[in-house]
Each structure stands twice: as structure tokens, then as C-alpha cells.
Design a protein around this motif. Structure first.
Motif, short mmCIF file in Angstrom:
data_model
loop_
_atom_site.label_atom_id
_atom_site.label_comp_id
_atom_site.label_asym_id
_atom_site.label_seq_id
_atom_site.Cartn_x
_atom_site.Cartn_y
_atom_site.Cartn_z
N CYS B 6 0.46 -1.47 -0.35
CA CYS B 6 0.29 0.03 -0.07
C CYS B 6 0.54 1.08 0.03
O CYS B 6 2.08 1.58 1.07
CB CYS B 6 -1.30 0.14 1.28
SG CYS B 6 -1.88 0.86 1.03
N CYS B 9 0.38 2.57 3.67
CA CYS B 9 0.33 1.23 4.66
C CYS B 9 1.75 0.42 4.66
O CYS B 9 2.07 -0.14 5.85
CB CYS B 9 -1.15 0.86 4.84
SG CYS B 9 -2.33 1.72 5.33
N HIS B 59 -6.88 -0.49 -0.17
CA HIS B 59 -7.27 -0.94 0.84
C HIS B 59 -8.18 -0.74 1.72
O HIS B 59 -8.24 -0.06 2.68
CB HIS B 59 -5.59 0.20 1.41
CG HIS B 59 -4.62 -0.85 3.12
ND1 HIS B 59 -4.12 -0.24 3.36
CD2 HIS B 59 -5.47 -2.02 2.97
CE1 HIS B 59 -3.26 -0.90 4.18
NE2 HIS B 59 -4.77 -2.34 4.30
N CYS B 63 -6.30 1.56 5.58
CA CYS B 63 -5.92 3.40 5.09
C CYS B 63 -6.79 3.65 4.50
O CYS B 63 -8.10 5.02 4.55
CB CYS B 63 -4.78 4.10 4.68
SG CYS B 63 -4.79 3.49 2.93
ZN ZN Z 1 -3.51 1.89 3.28
#
Ligand code: ZN
Lengths: 220, 121
Positions: B6, B9, B59, B63
Motif C-alpha cells: 500500500c 501503509c 485498501h 487506510c
Molecule cells: Zn493502506
């Protein structure tokens, strides 16, 4: 006007206010193993442009800035207010029980004139704290997250899937040498499912079987 | 199963993500003038290529942000991850090599194998 009086009464004033897991009692095991609900913590979700967050100082947050580094949190001077990174333009402000409405009002007045959104999600989520020996292992059982202390340290917050439930897991800021505490932030409607799942996982590490206050059985 | 990086993240398991189909499809200008065929082109018709493919991913459990991902659909090799609005990066990958353009074995799962001409089964 009786109706408006009723609306201005805050939830915190109500003695009959129940949390999502009020029918569950805390569980304790050996080596400080502890699992309990952190009830009624104030939770506000703030949306604000990423570019503004970097320089913004919000007095109501008492020194806790808006973290711009992913999956991080910040904490106020007093330790009573935490700001969790949920996304590049989204944060959760966690405060002590009953303080969220006053904090929301202060944030609103301080941010006025900016393009932002602030919602009170106090009762939309509840929290499950897991402390003590092998609490990382208890969580490792339930999700695909890398829970090793190399990649998950104090102050970090990550969203993931635990069993079938979407939740955030946040490692609280603790004093050096103090035992680690993980806090799961879970939607109230899924809280009982996650409680059962965590307590089942914790039994592998010496937690006694759950004995709920109202005598109901564990569903898994 | 594979791991997706990601843009915010970092590396997470694919079960945290959901795929939003082909990337870089812009809504046409003047849609009030479009006929059914043009609408069908925009709404339904996708490249669906075997090999290099640009997709949108979300995601969902982390997030909750959208981003683009360039993937080899025959091998699940992730070639690039880039943010919404960025241009598709110029990364090359090993395309399926049989005469029909189809890999004889494999359909995007872990056990996939790209066959070369003359290679034994
Ligand atoms: Zn994320």
C-alpha cells in the motif's frame, strides 16, 4: 421546550448508559494477562486536507499534532488525548470518557473557516484492551498483520481484518519498561464477535474461560 | 495469496484489499450525447488482458484509500504501485509466450507457471 432539553443532555450524564460489551466481564490470566473493554472513550473522526495537517497546531489537542506519517499516533502533554492516523486525510481523536462533546465544540470553533469534517463516533466504536504476557501472540492468531515488535511498536495503529471483523489495532504509548498494551478499536455491532474471538485465542495462552455476567454462552 | 505494498501503509496481505477493476478509464466528455454503444464501451468493455494490466485497488481494511497497481495477471507479479492521478509507469514484464498468446498452464494463482515454447509439461 422539553425536546431541546433532552437533546442537550449528554450521554455521559446518563447512569443507564451501557457500553457494547457491558455484558462481558474482564478476563485475567497469569503473568499480567488481561483483557477488558475500555468503555465510553471519546472518539472523534476528523477529515482535513493532508497539506494543512502538516503545519496545523490545534490548541484543543493539548500538544498532540496530527500525525502525517502513516500508521502513527501522537499523544497530548497530559496523556489524556491521542490522535490516531487512519488515512492520509483522516484521524481519530481519542479522549477520556465524557470529554468528547466539549472537545468536539472546541475543535469546531478552532477549525472554523477551514474545509474539514468532524464526527462524533464515540458509540459507533468500542475498545478492547489486551495487556500482558504474549498479547502479540494472541493477536497474531487472528490476523495477517506482522505483529513482531520490529514492525509494530508503541504508538502504531493499523487497520486490518481479525477473523471476519474489520478493526484497528493500536499499541498504546506506555512508559519504557512497562508492559505493552494493545487496544482493538471495533464497531459496536461486531464487538461481541471480536471479544469471543480474542478470548478464545487468549485461552491458548493461559486465559481462563469466559464467564459472562448475564450467563450467556460463548458463541464460538 | 499475495502481498500488496500500500502506498501509505506498506506491505499487507491481499485479504485487506479489494480490486476495483481496470484503471485509467476516464468518464467521456459530453455523455448526454452518447449512444448505447458508446455507453457500453465506457461501462462494460475492458481490456482484460492476460499479462500486464493496470488496476485500481482499495485498501479496504486499512487506510481505505484507492491507488493504482500494475500487475501481471498471468503470474500475479506486482510490477508497480502508484497513486491515483499518476501516469502508468513504463515497466516491462514477461508476457505469455505461446502462439495463441495464452499460457498453457496457470490462471493467476500460486501454482501458476509460464510455459516457454518447447518446454515439457
Ligand atoms: Zn493502506
Amino acid at each position: 421546550m422539553a425536546t431541546s432539553d433532552k437533546l442537550s443532555e449528554t450521554l455521559a450524564d446518563r447512569p443507564d448508559r451501557l457500553s457494547a460489551l457491558s455484558h462481558r466481564s474482564p478476563l485475567t490470566g497469569d503473568d499480567g494477562l488481561l483483557m477488558r473493554e475500555a468503555t465510553h472513550l471519546g472518539k472523534l473522526v476528523l477529515r482535513l486536507a493532508e497539506t494543512e495537517a502538516e503545519t496545523l497546531k490545534i490548541k484543543a489537542l493539548e500538544g498532540a499534532g496530527l500525525p502525517t506519517q502513516p500508521c502513527r499516533s501522537s499523544v497530548s502533554h497530559t496523556g489524556t488525548v491521542s490522535v490516531l492516523w487512519l488515512g492520509p486525510d483522516e484521524w481519530m481523536v481519542v479522549s477520556q470518557a465524557g470529554t468528547e462533546e466539549a472537545l468536539q465544540t472546541r475543535l469546531h470553533s478552532e477549525l472554523s473557516g477551514r474545509h474539514f469534517q468532524l464526527s462524533n463516533v464515540t458509540d459507533y466504536y468500542t475498545c478492547i484492551d489486551i495487556a500482558g504476557h504474549q498479547n502479540r501472540e494472541i493477536l497474531m492468531n487472528l490476523s495477517t498483520l506482522d505483529m513482531h515488535n520490529r514492525t509494530f511498536s508503541a504508538g502504531q495503529i493499523k487497520g486490518s481484518i481479525f477473523g471476519h471483523a474489520n478493526a484497528y489495532v493500536w499499541q498504546l504509548h506506555t512508559e519504557p519498561g512497562a508492559s505493552e498494551i494493545f487496544r482493538l478499536i471495533i464497531r459496536s455491532s461486531m464487538a461481541d464477535y471480536l471479544w469471543c474471538l480474542v478470548s478464545r485465542s487468549a485461552r491458548l495462552f493461559g486465559m481462563p474461560e469466559d464467564t459472562p455476567i448475564s450467563g450467556e454462552k460463548l458463541v464460538i | 495469496m499475495f502481498v500488496i505494498d500500500c502506498p501509505w501503509c506498506g506491505e499487507r496481505d491481499m485479504s485487506e484489499f479489494s480490486c476495483g477493476g481496470e484503471a485509467h478509464i476516464a468518464r467521456p466528455e459530453g455523455s448526454e450525447q452518447m449512444n448505447d454503444e458508446e455507453w457500453a464501451q465506457f461501462v462494460f468493455i475492458r481490456k482484460n488482458s492476460k499479462g500486464r494490466y493496470a488496476e485500481r485497488w482499495n485498501h479496504a481494511a486499512g487506510c481505505r484509500r484507492w491507488f493504482n497497481l500494475l500487475r501481471n495477471t498471468a503470474t500475479d507479479q506486482i510490477l508497480a504501485v502508484y497513486k491515483m492521478g499518476d501516469a502508468e509507469p513504463n515497466v516491462s514484464t514477461e508476457e505469455p509466450v505461446t502462439p495463441s498468446g495464452e499460457a498453457p498452464i496457470g490462471s493467476g494463482n500460486d501454482a501458476v507457471k509460464l510455459m516457454k515454447p518447447g518446454e515439457a509439461l
